[in-house]
Design a protein around this motif. Structure first.
Motif, short mmCIF file in Angstrom:
data_model
loop_
_atom_site.label_atom_id
_atom_site.label_comp_id
_atom_site.label_asym_id
_atom_site.label_seq_id
_atom_site.Cartn_x
_atom_site.Cartn_y
_atom_site.Cartn_z
N CYS A 6 0.86 -1.18 0.00
CA CYS A 6 0.00 0.00 0.00
C CYS A 6 0.90 1.23 0.00
O CYS A 6 2.05 1.15 -0.44
N THR A 7 0.41 2.33 0.51
CA THR A 7 1.19 3.56 0.49
C THR A 7 2.13 3.65 1.69
O THR A 7 3.34 3.58 1.55
N GLY A 8 1.57 3.79 2.89
CA GLY A 8 2.38 4.02 4.08
C GLY A 8 2.79 2.78 4.85
O GLY A 8 3.61 2.84 5.75
N ASN A 9 2.16 1.64 4.53
CA ASN A 9 2.43 0.36 5.19
C ASN A 9 2.10 0.38 6.68
O ASN A 9 2.75 -0.25 7.49
N VAL A 10 1.04 1.12 7.02
CA VAL A 10 0.57 1.13 8.41
C VAL A 10 -0.92 0.79 8.52
O VAL A 10 -1.42 0.67 9.64
N CYS A 11 -1.61 0.64 7.39
CA CYS A 11 -3.04 0.33 7.43
C CYS A 11 -3.38 -0.87 6.55
O CYS A 11 -3.47 -1.99 7.03
N ARG A 12 -3.56 -0.61 5.26
CA ARG A 12 -4.11 -1.62 4.35
C ARG A 12 -3.21 -2.83 4.14
O ARG A 12 -3.64 -3.98 4.33
N SER A 13 -1.98 -2.62 3.70
CA SER A 13 -1.14 -3.78 3.36
C SER A 13 -0.76 -4.62 4.58
O SER A 13 -0.77 -5.85 4.48
N PRO A 14 -0.46 -4.02 5.74
CA PRO A 14 -0.18 -4.91 6.87
C PRO A 14 -1.42 -5.65 7.36
O PRO A 14 -1.33 -6.81 7.78
N MET A 15 -2.59 -5.00 7.27
CA MET A 15 -3.83 -5.68 7.66
C MET A 15 -4.08 -6.85 6.72
O MET A 15 -4.40 -7.95 7.16
N ALA A 16 -3.92 -6.62 5.42
CA ALA A 16 -4.10 -7.70 4.45
C ALA A 16 -3.09 -8.82 4.70
O ALA A 16 -3.44 -10.00 4.63
N ALA A 17 -1.86 -8.44 5.02
CA ALA A 17 -0.82 -9.45 5.25
C ALA A 17 -1.15 -10.33 6.45
O ALA A 17 -1.03 -11.56 6.37
N VAL A 18 -1.56 -9.73 7.57
CA VAL A 18 -1.85 -10.55 8.75
C VAL A 18 -3.11 -11.38 8.54
O VAL A 18 -3.19 -12.51 9.00
N GLU A 19 -4.11 -10.83 7.82
CA GLU A 19 -5.33 -11.60 7.51
C GLU A 19 -4.97 -12.79 6.62
O GLU A 19 -5.40 -13.91 6.86
N LEU A 20 -4.21 -12.54 5.55
CA LEU A 20 -3.81 -13.61 4.63
C LEU A 20 -2.96 -14.66 5.34
O LEU A 20 -3.17 -15.86 5.18
N ASP A 21 -1.99 -14.20 6.11
CA ASP A 21 -1.11 -15.12 6.83
C ASP A 21 -1.92 -16.01 7.76
O ASP A 21 -1.72 -17.24 7.79
N HIS A 22 -2.85 -15.42 8.47
CA HIS A 22 -3.69 -16.18 9.40
C HIS A 22 -4.52 -17.23 8.64
O HIS A 22 -4.54 -18.40 9.01
N GLY A 23 -5.19 -16.80 7.56
CA GLY A 23 -6.03 -17.72 6.80
C GLY A 23 -5.25 -18.80 6.08
O GLY A 23 -5.64 -19.97 6.09
N LEU A 24 -4.12 -18.43 5.47
CA LEU A 24 -3.33 -19.41 4.75
C LEU A 24 -2.65 -20.40 5.69
O LEU A 24 -2.53 -21.59 5.36
N ASN A 25 -2.23 -19.94 6.86
CA ASN A 25 -1.63 -20.85 7.83
C ASN A 25 -2.65 -21.86 8.37
O ASN A 25 -2.28 -22.95 8.77
N ALA A 26 -3.92 -21.48 8.36
CA ALA A 26 -4.95 -22.40 8.82
C ALA A 26 -5.09 -23.59 7.86
O ALA A 26 -5.38 -24.70 8.29
N VAL A 27 -4.87 -23.36 6.56
CA VAL A 27 -5.01 -24.45 5.59
C VAL A 27 -3.68 -25.10 5.22
O VAL A 27 -3.66 -26.24 4.78
N SER A 28 -2.58 -24.37 5.41
CA SER A 28 -1.27 -24.91 5.06
C SER A 28 -0.22 -24.33 6.00
O SER A 28 0.51 -23.40 5.64
N PRO A 29 -0.15 -24.85 7.23
CA PRO A 29 0.78 -24.31 8.22
C PRO A 29 2.21 -24.23 7.69
O PRO A 29 2.77 -25.22 7.23
N GLY A 30 2.77 -23.04 7.71
CA GLY A 30 4.15 -22.83 7.26
C GLY A 30 4.33 -22.85 5.76
O GLY A 30 5.45 -22.71 5.28
N GLY A 31 3.25 -22.99 5.00
CA GLY A 31 3.36 -23.11 3.56
C GLY A 31 3.49 -21.78 2.83
O GLY A 31 3.83 -21.75 1.66
#
Length: 175
Positions: A6-31
C-alpha cells in the motif's frame, strides 16, 4: 511468498498481510510467507492505532510485531506474488521489478480470479490437488484468468485507504 503493498504500510497492506497469513496458515501451516511494504512507507512505525485495534479484535496478534518498511528491489526480488491495495501501486512496483509483470494484482482483482475458478468446472477440475502445486498453478494461471474477470468500474479494484479518515472508512477498508 506473497507481498502486500500500500502507500504508508501502516493500514491496508499490513492488515491484508496478517489476515492472509492467518487464513493461509490455517489451511497450510508454514506453507506461505506473507509480508507487507509501502511505496511511501512510514518506516519503522507500527499499525495505525485504529487498524491495530481492529486486527487485535479479529484475533490477529501478529499485528503487534508489524513495523512499516519501504518497497525496494531487494524485497521484490524474493516474492512470487504481489497484491497491491490500489491500482496506483502497480506501476511503481513494476518500475522497481519489471519481472513481476504477470505477478502483480490488486487484492480485490486476485480475489475475483479465485472466485471465478470455482464457477468454471473445467478450470476447477484442472487445479492440482497438492497444495504447493495448486498455489504454483494459480500464480501461473492468474494473468491469463484476469481477462475473464474484468471489472466494469476499475476503482472497485482498490481497497480504500483509511489513514486519517473517519471510522466508517476504516470499516469499509476492513470489509
Amino acid at each position: 511468498r506473497i507481498l502486500t503493498v500500500c502507500t504508508g504500510n501502516v493500514c491496508r497492506s499490513p492488515m491484508a498481510a496478517v489476515e492472509l497469513d492467518h487464513g493461509l496458515n490455517a489451511v497450510s501451516p508454514g506453507g506461505f510467507a506473507v509480508t507487507s511494504a509501502g511505496m511511501h512507507a512510514l518506516v519503522d512505525q507500527g499499525f495505525e492505532e485504529r487498524v491495530g485495534r481492529l486486527a487485535h479484535d479479529r484475533g490477529l496478534d501478529a499485528a503487534a510485531d508489524h513495523r512499516a518498511r519501504q518497497v525496494t528491489p531487494e524485497i521484490l526480488r524474493d516474492v512470487d506474488l504481489v497484491l497491491v491495495m490500489a491500482r496506483e501501486h502497480t506501476q511503481p512496483v513494476l518500475q522497481q521489478s519489471p519481472r513481476l509483470l504477470k505477478k502483480v494484482f490488486t487484492l480485490r482483482e486476485f480475489a475475483r480470479i479465485l472466485q471465478y475458478l470455482s464457477t468454471d468446472p473445467e478450470l476447477d477440475a484442472a487445479v492440482p490437488a497438492d497444495r504447493a502445486e495448486r498455489w504454483a498453478w494459480l500464480v501461473q494461471q492468474a494473468p491469463r484468468l484476469r481477462q475473464r474477470v474484468p471489472v466494469r468500474h476499475p476503482e472497485r479494484n482498490d481497497v480504500i485507504d483509511p489513514y486519517r479518515q473517519e471510522d466508517a472508512v476504516l470499516r469499509q477498508m476492513a470489509e
